[in-house]
Structures are given as structure tokens and as C-alpha cells.
Write a protein that holds these residues in place. Structure first.
Motif, PDB file in Angstrom:
ATOM      1  N   ASN A  41       0.710  -1.187   0.012  1.00 35.37           N
ATOM      2  CA  ASN A  41      -0.090  -0.133  -0.002  1.00 35.37           C
ATOM      3  C   ASN A  41       1.104   1.346  -0.069  1.00 35.37           C
ATOM      4  OD1 ASN A  41       1.052  -0.009   2.344  1.00 35.37           O
ATOM      5  ND2 ASN A  41      -1.146   0.169   3.653  1.00 35.37           N
ATOM      6  N   GLN A  42       2.118   1.071  -0.305  1.00 40.23           N
ATOM      7  CA  GLN A  42       3.200   2.459  -0.336  1.00 40.23           C
ATOM      8  C   GLN A  42       2.950   2.953   0.894  1.00 40.23           C
ATOM      9  OE1 GLN A  42       4.571   3.590  -3.829  1.00 40.23           O
ATOM     10  NE2 GLN A  42       4.580   1.283  -3.787  1.00 40.23           N
ATOM     11  N   GLY A  43       3.028   2.185   1.869  1.00 40.60           N
ATOM     12  CA  GLY A  43       2.965   2.853   3.238  1.00 40.60           C
ATOM     13  C   GLY A  43       4.189   2.551   4.058  1.00 40.60           C
ATOM     14  N   CYS A  44       3.975   2.836   5.529  1.00 38.29           N
ATOM     15  CA  CYS A  44       4.961   2.871   6.564  1.00 38.29           C
ATOM     16  C   CYS A  44       4.493   2.283   7.424  1.00 38.29           C
ATOM     17  CB  CYS A  44       5.893   4.096   6.641  1.00 38.29           C
ATOM     18  SG  CYS A  44       6.793   4.389   8.276  1.00 38.29           S
ATOM     19  N   GLN A  45       4.943   1.423   8.343  1.00 38.72           N
ATOM     20  CA  GLN A  45       4.383   0.476   9.457  1.00 38.72           C
ATOM     21  C   GLN A  45       4.225   1.680  10.657  1.00 38.72           C
ATOM     22  OE1 GLN A  45       6.288  -3.034  10.296  1.00 38.72           O
ATOM     23  NE2 GLN A  45       6.487  -3.328   8.130  1.00 38.72           N
ATOM     24  N   LEU A  46       5.397   2.693  10.609  1.00 38.41           N
ATOM     25  CA  LEU A  46       5.171   3.745  11.694  1.00 38.41           C
ATOM     26  C   LEU A  46       3.994   4.942  11.484  1.00 38.41           C
ATOM     27  CD1 LEU A  46       8.938   4.321  12.349  1.00 38.41           C
ATOM     28  CD2 LEU A  46       7.776   2.486  13.258  1.00 38.41           C
ATOM     29  N   PHE A  47       3.796   4.929  10.337  1.00 42.74           N
ATOM     30  CA  PHE A  47       2.508   5.807   9.966  1.00 42.74           C
ATOM     31  C   PHE A  47       1.418   5.183   9.246  1.00 42.74           C
ATOM     32  CE2 PHE A  47       6.905   7.966   8.687  1.00 42.74           C
ATOM     33  CZ  PHE A  47       7.014   8.584  10.194  1.00 42.74           C
ATOM     34  N   PRO A  48       0.869   4.458  10.001  1.00 43.57           N
ATOM     35  CA  PRO A  48      -0.142   3.453   9.187  1.00 43.57           C
ATOM     36  C   PRO A  48      -1.414   4.267   8.690  1.00 43.57           C
ATOM     37  CG  PRO A  48      -0.439   3.465  11.522  1.00 43.57           C
ATOM     38  CD  PRO A  48       1.045   4.047  11.386  1.00 43.57           C
ATOM     39  N   GLN A  49      -1.607   5.675   9.007  1.00 49.49           N
ATOM     40  CA  GLN A  49      -2.541   6.368   8.669  1.00 49.49           C
ATOM     41  C   GLN A  49      -2.058   7.032   7.271  1.00 49.49           C
ATOM     42  OE1 GLN A  49      -2.616   6.548  12.063  1.00 49.49           O
ATOM     43  NE2 GLN A  49      -4.370   5.264  12.345  1.00 49.49           N
ATOM     44  N   ASN A  50      -1.109   7.095   6.986  1.00 52.44           N
ATOM     45  CA  ASN A  50      -0.604   7.961   5.961  1.00 52.44           C
ATOM     46  C   ASN A  50       0.110   7.121   4.782  1.00 52.44           C
ATOM     47  OD1 ASN A  50      -0.018   9.691   8.638  1.00 52.44           O
ATOM     48  ND2 ASN A  50      -1.301  10.767   7.086  1.00 52.44           N
ATOM     49  N   SER A  51       0.219   7.582   3.675  1.00 52.74           N
ATOM     50  CA  SER A  51       0.970   6.867   2.614  1.00 52.74           C
ATOM     51  C   SER A  51       2.509   7.811   2.778  1.00 52.74           C
ATOM     52  CB  SER A  51       0.454   7.251   1.153  1.00 52.74           C
ATOM     53  OG  SER A  51       0.300   8.419   0.820  1.00 52.74           O
ATOM     54  N   VAL A  52       3.467   7.074   2.347  1.00 54.07           N
ATOM     55  CA  VAL A  52       4.741   7.738   2.408  1.00 54.07           C
ATOM     56  C   VAL A  52       5.313   7.536   0.916  1.00 54.07           C
ATOM     57  CG1 VAL A  52       5.281   7.660   4.451  1.00 54.07           C
ATOM     58  CG2 VAL A  52       6.223   5.716   3.006  1.00 54.07           C
ATOM     59  N   ALA A  53       6.277   8.335   0.370  1.00 52.28           N
ATOM     60  CA  ALA A  53       6.798   8.231  -0.973  1.00 52.28           C
ATOM     61  C   ALA A  53       7.912   7.133  -0.950  1.00 52.28           C
ATOM     62  CB  ALA A  53       7.458   9.581  -1.531  1.00 52.28           C
ATOM     63  N   ALA A  54       7.984   6.208  -2.072  1.00 52.11           N
ATOM     64  CA  ALA A  54       8.973   5.278  -2.319  1.00 52.11           C
ATOM     65  C   ALA A  54      10.649   5.778  -2.073  1.00 52.11           C
ATOM     66  CB  ALA A  54       8.625   4.636  -3.636  1.00 52.11           C
ATOM     67  N   ALA A  55      10.521   7.007  -2.584  1.00 52.63           N
ATOM     68  CA  ALA A  55      11.898   7.618  -2.606  1.00 52.63           C
ATOM     69  C   ALA A  55      11.917   8.513  -1.249  1.00 52.63           C
ATOM     70  CB  ALA A  55      12.080   8.762  -3.829  1.00 52.63           C
ATOM     71  N   GLY A  56      11.173   8.376  -0.397  1.00 55.39           N
ATOM     72  CA  GLY A  56      11.354   9.285   0.731  1.00 55.39           C
ATOM     73  C   GLY A  56      12.410   8.723   1.806  1.00 55.39           C
ATOM     74  N   TRP A  57      12.521   9.312   3.073  1.00 53.58           N
ATOM     75  CA  TRP A  57      13.150   8.944   3.958  1.00 53.58           C
ATOM     76  C   TRP A  57      12.853   9.559   5.315  1.00 53.58           C
ATOM     77  CZ3 TRP A  57      16.532  11.311   7.452  1.00 53.58           C
ATOM     78  CH2 TRP A  57      17.683  10.666   8.162  1.00 53.58           C
ATOM     79  N   CYS A  58      13.024   9.103   6.592  1.00 48.73           N
ATOM     80  CA  CYS A  58      13.157   9.664   7.651  1.00 48.73           C
ATOM     81  C   CYS A  58      14.084   8.930   8.634  1.00 48.73           C
ATOM     82  CB  CYS A  58      11.607   9.709   8.335  1.00 48.73           C
ATOM     83  SG  CYS A  58      11.347   7.768   9.607  1.00 48.73           S
ATOM     84  N   GLN A  59      14.272   9.594   9.819  1.00 52.92           N
ATOM     85  CA  GLN A  59      15.328   9.199  10.662  1.00 52.92           C
ATOM     86  C   GLN A  59      15.175   8.084  11.435  1.00 52.92           C
ATOM     87  OE1 GLN A  59      15.105  12.778  13.201  1.00 52.92           O
ATOM     88  NE2 GLN A  59      14.396  11.569  14.917  1.00 52.92           N
ATOM     89  N   SER A  60      14.165   7.235  10.941  1.00 49.10           N
ATOM     90  CA  SER A  60      13.767   5.811  11.775  1.00 49.10           C
ATOM     91  C   SER A  60      14.048   4.654  10.754  1.00 49.10           C
ATOM     92  CB  SER A  60      12.231   5.770  12.091  1.00 49.10           C
ATOM     93  OG  SER A  60      12.204   6.463  13.282  1.00 49.10           O
ATOM     94  N   TRP A  61      14.752   5.326   9.804  1.00 45.39           N
ATOM     95  CA  TRP A  61      15.237   4.211   8.633  1.00 45.39           C
ATOM     96  C   TRP A  61      15.883   3.039   8.962  1.00 45.39           C
ATOM     97  CZ3 TRP A  61      19.318   2.146   6.517  1.00 45.39           C
ATOM     98  CH2 TRP A  61      19.351   1.190   5.232  1.00 45.39           C
ATOM     99  N   VAL A  62      15.550   2.035   8.585  1.00 47.01           N
ATOM    100  CA  VAL A  62      16.388   0.860   9.218  1.00 47.01           C
ATOM    101  C   VAL A  62      16.546  -0.201   7.871  1.00 47.01           C
ATOM    102  CG1 VAL A  62      16.469  -1.353  10.616  1.00 47.01           C
ATOM    103  CG2 VAL A  62      15.330   0.995  11.631  1.00 47.01           C
ATOM    104  N   ALA A  63      17.675  -0.720   7.940  1.00 45.01           N
ATOM    105  CA  ALA A  63      17.807  -1.941   6.627  1.00 45.01           C
ATOM    106  C   ALA A  63      16.792  -2.829   6.805  1.00 45.01           C
ATOM    107  CB  ALA A  63      19.371  -2.150   6.539  1.00 45.01           C
ATOM    108  N   GLN A  64      16.558  -3.166   5.684  1.00 45.99           N
ATOM    109  CA  GLN A  64      15.337  -4.429   5.503  1.00 45.99           C
ATOM    110  C   GLN A  64      16.531  -5.734   5.996  1.00 45.99           C
ATOM    111  OE1 GLN A  64      14.103  -4.641   1.620  1.00 45.99           O
ATOM    112  NE2 GLN A  64      12.314  -2.878   2.044  1.00 45.99           N
ATOM    113  N   GLY A  65      15.920  -6.578   6.601  1.00 47.73           N
ATOM    114  CA  GLY A  65      17.016  -7.980   6.961  1.00 47.73           C
ATOM    115  C   GLY A  65      16.952  -8.630   5.846  1.00 47.73           C
TER     116      GLY A  65
END
Ligand code: SF4
Length: 65
Positions: A41-65
Motif C-alpha cells: 500500500n506504499q505505506g510505512c508501518q510507523l505511519f499507518p494512517q498515511n502513505s509515504v513516498a517510495a523515494a522518501g526517508w526519515c530518521q527511523s530508517w532501518v535496513a531491511q533484514g
């Protein structure tokens, strides 16, 4: 929605390049290679009410395992 309060608190930007002045940002980091990215859903688990951009970034970025 980059105006969401929670996203602002985490310095979310729609274009990861705009985070280049953030001390935690490293080149190549973006929402769609973050552990919290939700491709279905082009979303972020930290912001379930909002969509985020695929090319976006925030300081909670964590590498995929
Ligand atoms: Fe993007 Fe990851 Fe931050 Fe969510 S936690 S906004 S997917 S960088």
C-alpha cells in the motif's frame, strides 16, 4: 502526508536527497528499502494512517533484514 505530526517529528522528507543534511542519513537509504516499508500500500508501518513516498526517508530508517 508529510505534514503529519508524527512524520514531521521523524524528519520525514518525500525525496531522500532532501535529507542529505541530516546526520543520520546515508546515501542510498530510502523508504522502499527500509524495514518499515509496506510495498502493498506504499505505506510505512510507523505511519499507518498515511502513505509515504517510495523515494522518501526519515530518521527511523532501518535496513531491511
Ligand atoms: Fe520511510 Fe522507513 Fe521512515 Fe517509514 S520508517 S518513513 S519507510 S524511512
Amino acid at each position: 502526508d508529510p505534514n503529519a505530526e508524527q512524520a514531521q517529528a521523524l524528519n520525514y522528507v518525500e525525496d531522500a536527497a532532501d535529507a542529505s543534511d541530516h546526520p543520520a542519513y546515508e546515501e542510498g537509504e530510502r523508504c522502499d528499502n527500509c524495514m518499515f516499508w509496506q510495498a502493498d500500500n506504499q505505506g510505512c508501518q510507523l505511519f499507518p494512517q498515511n502513505s509515504v513516498a517510495a523515494a522518501g526517508w526519515c530518521q527511523s530508517w532501518v535496513a531491511q533484514g
